[in-house]
Design a protein around this motif. Sequence first.
Motif, short mmCIF file in Angstrom:
data_model
loop_
_atom_site.label_atom_id
_atom_site.label_comp_id
_atom_site.label_asym_id
_atom_site.label_seq_id
_atom_site.Cartn_x
_atom_site.Cartn_y
_atom_site.Cartn_z
N VAL A 80 19.60 33.06 71.32
CA VAL A 80 19.89 32.14 72.41
C VAL A 80 21.37 31.79 72.44
O VAL A 80 22.01 31.78 73.50
CB VAL A 80 19.03 30.86 72.28
CG1 VAL A 80 19.54 29.75 73.19
CG2 VAL A 80 17.57 31.18 72.59
N ALA A 81 21.95 31.49 71.28
CA ALA A 81 23.35 31.09 71.23
C ALA A 81 24.29 32.24 71.57
O ALA A 81 25.26 32.06 72.33
CB ALA A 81 23.68 30.53 69.85
N ASP A 82 24.04 33.41 71.01
CA ASP A 82 24.99 34.52 71.12
C ASP A 82 24.74 35.40 72.35
O ASP A 82 25.67 35.67 73.12
CB ASP A 82 24.93 35.38 69.86
CG ASP A 82 25.29 34.59 68.61
OD1 ASP A 82 25.99 33.56 68.73
OD2 ASP A 82 24.86 35.00 67.51
N VAL A 83 23.51 35.84 72.54
CA VAL A 83 23.23 36.74 73.66
C VAL A 83 23.11 35.97 74.98
O VAL A 83 23.61 36.42 76.01
CB VAL A 83 21.94 37.56 73.41
CG1 VAL A 83 21.71 38.55 74.55
CG2 VAL A 83 22.05 38.31 72.08
N CYS A 84 22.46 34.81 74.93
CA CYS A 84 22.28 34.02 76.15
C CYS A 84 23.47 33.12 76.46
O CYS A 84 23.53 32.56 77.56
CB CYS A 84 21.03 33.16 76.04
SG CYS A 84 19.48 34.09 75.91
N ASP A 85 24.39 32.96 75.50
CA ASP A 85 25.51 32.04 75.68
C ASP A 85 25.00 30.68 76.12
O ASP A 85 25.48 30.09 77.10
CB ASP A 85 26.52 32.59 76.69
CG ASP A 85 27.81 31.77 76.74
OD1 ASP A 85 28.15 31.15 75.71
OD2 ASP A 85 28.46 31.74 77.79
N ALA A 118 18.96 43.65 76.54
CA ALA A 118 18.68 43.66 77.98
C ALA A 118 17.71 42.55 78.35
O ALA A 118 17.87 41.88 79.39
CB ALA A 118 18.12 45.02 78.39
N LEU A 119 16.71 42.33 77.52
CA LEU A 119 15.71 41.30 77.80
C LEU A 119 16.33 39.91 77.75
O LEU A 119 16.16 39.10 78.67
CB LEU A 119 14.57 41.41 76.79
CG LEU A 119 13.39 40.44 76.98
CD1 LEU A 119 12.67 40.73 78.28
CD2 LEU A 119 12.43 40.55 75.80
N PHE A 120 17.08 39.62 76.69
CA PHE A 120 17.69 38.30 76.56
C PHE A 120 18.80 38.10 77.58
O PHE A 120 19.02 36.97 78.05
CB PHE A 120 18.21 38.09 75.14
CG PHE A 120 17.19 37.55 74.19
CD1 PHE A 120 16.96 36.19 74.10
CD2 PHE A 120 16.44 38.41 73.39
CE1 PHE A 120 16.00 35.68 73.22
CE2 PHE A 120 15.48 37.91 72.51
CZ PHE A 120 15.26 36.54 72.42
N THR A 121 19.50 39.16 77.95
CA THR A 121 20.55 39.03 78.96
C THR A 121 19.96 38.67 80.32
O THR A 121 20.50 37.81 81.04
CB THR A 121 21.36 40.34 79.06
OG1 THR A 121 22.02 40.59 77.81
CG2 THR A 121 22.41 40.25 80.16
N ALA A 122 18.85 39.31 80.69
CA ALA A 122 18.20 38.99 81.96
C ALA A 122 17.68 37.56 81.96
O ALA A 122 17.79 36.84 82.96
CB ALA A 122 17.06 39.97 82.22
N PHE A 123 17.11 37.14 80.83
CA PHE A 123 16.65 35.76 80.70
C PHE A 123 17.83 34.81 80.81
O PHE A 123 17.75 33.76 81.47
CB PHE A 123 15.92 35.61 79.36
CG PHE A 123 15.57 34.20 79.00
CD1 PHE A 123 14.68 33.46 79.77
CD2 PHE A 123 16.10 33.61 77.86
CE1 PHE A 123 14.36 32.14 79.43
CE2 PHE A 123 15.78 32.32 77.50
CZ PHE A 123 14.91 31.58 78.28
N GLU A 175 20.69 35.24 82.36
CA GLU A 175 21.16 35.17 83.75
C GLU A 175 20.30 34.21 84.56
O GLU A 175 20.82 33.46 85.40
CB GLU A 175 21.15 36.57 84.37
CG GLU A 175 22.22 37.49 83.78
CD GLU A 175 22.08 38.93 84.27
OE1 GLU A 175 21.09 39.23 84.97
OE2 GLU A 175 22.97 39.74 83.97
N ALA A 176 19.01 34.22 84.30
CA ALA A 176 18.11 33.32 85.03
C ALA A 176 18.38 31.87 84.65
O ALA A 176 18.37 30.98 85.51
CB ALA A 176 16.66 33.69 84.74
N THR A 177 18.63 31.60 83.36
CA THR A 177 18.88 30.22 82.95
C THR A 177 20.22 29.71 83.46
O THR A 177 20.34 28.56 83.89
CB THR A 177 18.81 30.07 81.42
OG1 THR A 177 19.79 30.91 80.79
CG2 THR A 177 17.43 30.44 80.90
N HIS A 178 21.24 30.57 83.43
CA HIS A 178 22.53 30.17 83.96
C HIS A 178 22.43 29.92 85.46
O HIS A 178 23.04 28.98 85.98
CB HIS A 178 23.59 31.23 83.65
CG HIS A 178 24.09 31.20 82.24
ND1 HIS A 178 25.23 30.55 81.85
CD2 HIS A 178 23.57 31.75 81.09
CE1 HIS A 178 25.42 30.68 80.55
NE2 HIS A 178 24.41 31.43 80.07
#
Length: 252
Positions: free
Chosen positions: A32-37, A234-239, A241-244
């Motif tokens: 969450v911290a690194d991939v999802c920023d 790819a999965l965490f990046t797409a998630f 983008e949705a949260t941002h």
Amino acid sequence: MARPVIGIIGNHHLINNDYRTQAAGEMNIAAVADVCDAVPLIVPSMPEAVAVADLVEACAGFVFTGGRPNVHPSLYGHEETPGHGPFDPRRDGLTLPLIRACVERGIPILGLCRGFQEFAVAYGSTLHPEIRDLPGRMNHRMPPDGTLEEKFALRHPVNLTPGGKFAQLFGSDVIQVNSLHGQGVIDAGSRVVIEGYAPDGTAEALHIAGACNFAMAVQWHAEWRAGDDPVSRALFTAFAEATHGRLKSAAA
């Protein structure tokens, strides 16, 4: 703009057979911290302490993590057997209504392993307590011995629905995943769309039909080295983008 806050569902742990805690794996926190920023926030599985209405106001998204306890079979109409356990009814009491609330309100949610099973049960699916006991099924459980690298190593392919949400996300109809679970979906609920299967027919990837935002779950542990594995990233990046996007919409 501040980073989004993403709730990570915690699990109950008993330390020294006496001290009760709520915790989440550092792999989930790092993803969450690194991939999802994003800002990782551990959510205790204590419905008596945290209300769903408050959580959906506080967080831009949620990760429903894996965990040792299983969803109680009474929640999908089955009788309890020794093979169904262990259980954590407080986590059930928080996660299932939280999943439905997030889908209704368009809050991004990602399910991992037990989280996958929670998504399924929240929308009317049934589970089998031990997939490896079914004819023709492989053993999906975590290897009992070895290093973490060996336990979380890629174990089998997942065949994805061509042109589906997951195939588009990963850019392929076949991916490789780890496997550390015992239960699995038997019958999918009407809004549970299965888009990924292991070679033995076990459901591995789903999304919730009609959700107006990210509502996807996988049976494997995508949090393991999420920044390095291309499928997990790819999965965490797409998630992410949705949260941002959710945070920007709320701030507009």
